[in-house]
Scaffold this motif. Structure first.
Motif, PDB file in Angstrom:
ATOM      1  N   LEU A  85       0.844  -1.188   0.000  1.00  0.00           N
ATOM      2  CA  LEU A  85       0.000   0.000   0.000  1.00  0.00           C
ATOM      3  C   LEU A  85       0.883   1.242   0.000  1.00  0.00           C
ATOM      4  N   THR A  86       0.681   2.106  -0.986  1.00  0.00           N
ATOM      5  CA  THR A  86       1.433   3.360  -1.061  1.00  0.00           C
ATOM      6  C   THR A  86       0.454   4.524  -1.103  1.00  0.00           C
ATOM      7  N   ARG A  87       0.947   5.691  -0.675  1.00  0.00           N
ATOM      8  CA  ARG A  87       0.107   6.893  -0.575  1.00  0.00           C
ATOM      9  C   ARG A  87       0.876   8.102  -1.078  1.00  0.00           C
ATOM     10  N   ARG A  93       3.766  14.535  -1.115  1.00  0.00           N
ATOM     11  CA  ARG A  93       4.660  13.689  -0.322  1.00  0.00           C
ATOM     12  C   ARG A  93       4.312  12.226  -0.530  1.00  0.00           C
ATOM     13  N   CYS A  94       5.331  11.376  -0.453  1.00  0.00           N
ATOM     14  CA  CYS A  94       5.161   9.951  -0.745  1.00  0.00           C
ATOM     15  C   CYS A  94       5.360   9.119   0.512  1.00  0.00           C
ATOM     16  N   PHE A  95       4.497   8.116   0.673  1.00  0.00           N
ATOM     17  CA  PHE A  95       4.551   7.235   1.826  1.00  0.00           C
ATOM     18  C   PHE A  95       4.277   5.800   1.383  1.00  0.00           C
ATOM     19  N   ALA A  96       4.803   4.849   2.139  1.00  0.00           N
ATOM     20  CA  ALA A  96       4.519   3.432   1.922  1.00  0.00           C
ATOM     21  C   ALA A  96       4.136   2.833   3.269  1.00  0.00           C
ATOM     22  N   TYR A  97       3.180   1.935   3.256  1.00  0.00           N
ATOM     23  CA  TYR A  97       2.718   1.302   4.487  1.00  0.00           C
ATOM     24  C   TYR A  97       3.665   0.169   4.865  1.00  0.00           C
ATOM     25  N   SER A  98       4.094   0.185   6.107  1.00  0.00           N
ATOM     26  CA  SER A  98       4.946  -0.869   6.641  1.00  0.00           C
ATOM     27  C   SER A  98       4.085  -1.811   7.465  1.00  0.00           C
ATOM     28  N   GLY A  99       3.987  -3.059   7.033  1.00  0.00           N
ATOM     29  CA  GLY A  99       3.226  -4.051   7.783  1.00  0.00           C
ATOM     30  C   GLY A  99       3.887  -4.382   9.109  1.00  0.00           C
ATOM     31  N   LYS A 100       5.194  -4.250   9.178  1.00  0.00           N
ATOM     32  CA  LYS A 100       5.932  -4.535  10.411  1.00  0.00           C
ATOM     33  C   LYS A 100       5.659  -3.466  11.464  1.00  0.00           C
ATOM     34  N   GLY A 135      -5.669   8.832   5.789  1.00  0.00           N
ATOM     35  CA  GLY A 135      -5.748  10.272   5.599  1.00  0.00           C
ATOM     36  C   GLY A 135      -5.986  10.607   4.139  1.00  0.00           C
ATOM     37  N   ALA A 136      -6.091  11.891   3.857  1.00  0.00           N
ATOM     38  CA  ALA A 136      -6.328  12.335   2.486  1.00  0.00           C
ATOM     39  C   ALA A 136      -5.143  11.970   1.595  1.00  0.00           C
ATOM     40  N   GLY A 137      -5.442  11.562   0.371  1.00  0.00           N
ATOM     41  CA  GLY A 137      -4.379  11.239  -0.574  1.00  0.00           C
ATOM     42  C   GLY A 137      -4.834  10.249  -1.624  1.00  0.00           C
ATOM     43  N   ARG A 138      -3.899   9.926  -2.497  1.00  0.00           N
ATOM     44  CA  ARG A 138      -4.126   8.927  -3.551  1.00  0.00           C
ATOM     45  C   ARG A 138      -3.401   7.653  -3.120  1.00  0.00           C
ATOM     46  N   TYR A 139      -4.106   6.536  -3.140  1.00  0.00           N
ATOM     47  CA  TYR A 139      -3.574   5.268  -2.672  1.00  0.00           C
ATOM     48  C   TYR A 139      -3.490   4.264  -3.817  1.00  0.00           C
ATOM     49  N   VAL A 140      -2.429   3.461  -3.802  1.00  0.00           N
ATOM     50  CA  VAL A 140      -2.302   2.330  -4.719  1.00  0.00           C
ATOM     51  C   VAL A 140      -2.143   1.097  -3.835  1.00  0.00           C
ATOM     52  N   LEU A 141      -3.087   0.170  -3.978  1.00  0.00           N
ATOM     53  CA  LEU A 141      -3.122  -1.037  -3.163  1.00  0.00           C
ATOM     54  C   LEU A 141      -2.951  -2.246  -4.072  1.00  0.00           C
ATOM     55  N   ASP A 142      -1.936  -3.060  -3.796  1.00  0.00           N
ATOM     56  CA  ASP A 142      -1.650  -4.265  -4.585  1.00  0.00           C
ATOM     57  C   ASP A 142      -1.748  -5.496  -3.699  1.00  0.00           C
ATOM     58  N   VAL A 143      -2.166  -6.611  -4.308  1.00  0.00           N
ATOM     59  CA  VAL A 143      -2.148  -7.898  -3.626  1.00  0.00           C
ATOM     60  C   VAL A 143      -1.381  -8.873  -4.515  1.00  0.00           C
ATOM     61  N   VAL A 163      -5.663  -1.828  -7.006  1.00  0.00           N
ATOM     62  CA  VAL A 163      -6.768  -0.882  -6.875  1.00  0.00           C
ATOM     63  C   VAL A 163      -6.166   0.480  -6.552  1.00  0.00           C
ATOM     64  N   VAL A 164      -6.591   1.476  -7.304  1.00  0.00           N
ATOM     65  CA  VAL A 164      -6.189   2.865  -7.051  1.00  0.00           C
ATOM     66  C   VAL A 164      -7.418   3.599  -6.561  1.00  0.00           C
ATOM     67  N   PHE A 165      -7.304   4.243  -5.398  1.00  0.00           N
ATOM     68  CA  PHE A 165      -8.448   4.987  -4.876  1.00  0.00           C
ATOM     69  C   PHE A 165      -7.972   6.274  -4.211  1.00  0.00           C
TER      70      PHE A 165
END
Length: 168
Positions: A85-87, A93-100, A135-143, A163-165
């Motif tokens: 998951l990235t935002r 600004r760019c962020f990536a979700y850390s599952g850890k 939060g507000a932003g554009r997300y790209v979610l991959d499985v 999925v992009v949302f």
């Protein structure tokens, strides 16, 4: 010593084509390429197909998804299901979700490739609850799904395993 053995195990040694241990003699039913019952062995070379369910393209901050759900279609069994998951914030600004760490971490580059894959389980019907609201932003979610034969669902299919949302 006879008393040192805890349990006995039957052992059979074969070269695979001598008729011993359930193997078959070449030219006979159940020969090379078949199991001991005579049924052909077919290697699994088909990648599993993973897809998200219940996601829309646009959300308000209040209605943004907190639980990510989907399913994997594979007859051979699922070994691992991974998410990425990235935002990108409205400010760029760019962020990536850390599952850890279970939170978003700032990244120097934007794009899905700057994110990390994290495993969420081995079930065909998967579910992952985010630690906090989006939060507000554009997300790209991959499985990505990996089956028990190590076939991977690596090809991105928009609307299915990618999925992009947007959260406004």
């Amino acid at each position: 010593k006879g008393s040192a053995v805890r349990e006995g195990v039957a052992v059979c040694v074969t070269d695979g084509a001598d008729g011993a241990c359930g193997s078959s003699v070449p030219g006979q039913p159940g020969s090379a390429g078949t199991g001991s019952s005579g049924t052909p062995f077919v290697a699994d070379r088909i990648s599993p197909l993973a897809a998200f369910t219940g996601l829309r393209r646009t959300y308000s901050r209040r209605s943004a998804p907190r639980v990510l759900r989907g399913k994997v279609d594979d007859d051979g069994g699922v070994r691992t299901v991974k998410l990425r998951l990235t935002r990108t914030t409205p400010g760029g600004r760019c962020f990536a979700y850390s599952g850890k760490r279970e939170r978003f971490i700032r990244r120097p580059r934007c794009g899905a490739s700057s994110g990390w894959w994290f495993a969420i389980g081995d079930r065909a019907a998967f579910e992952y609850q985010l630690a906090s609201k989006l939060g507000a932003g554009r997300y790209v979610l991959d499985v990505n799904a990996i089956d028990k034969s190590y076939n991977r669902d690596d090809v991105r299919r928009p609307g299915e395993n990618r999925v992009v949302f947007t959260v406004r």
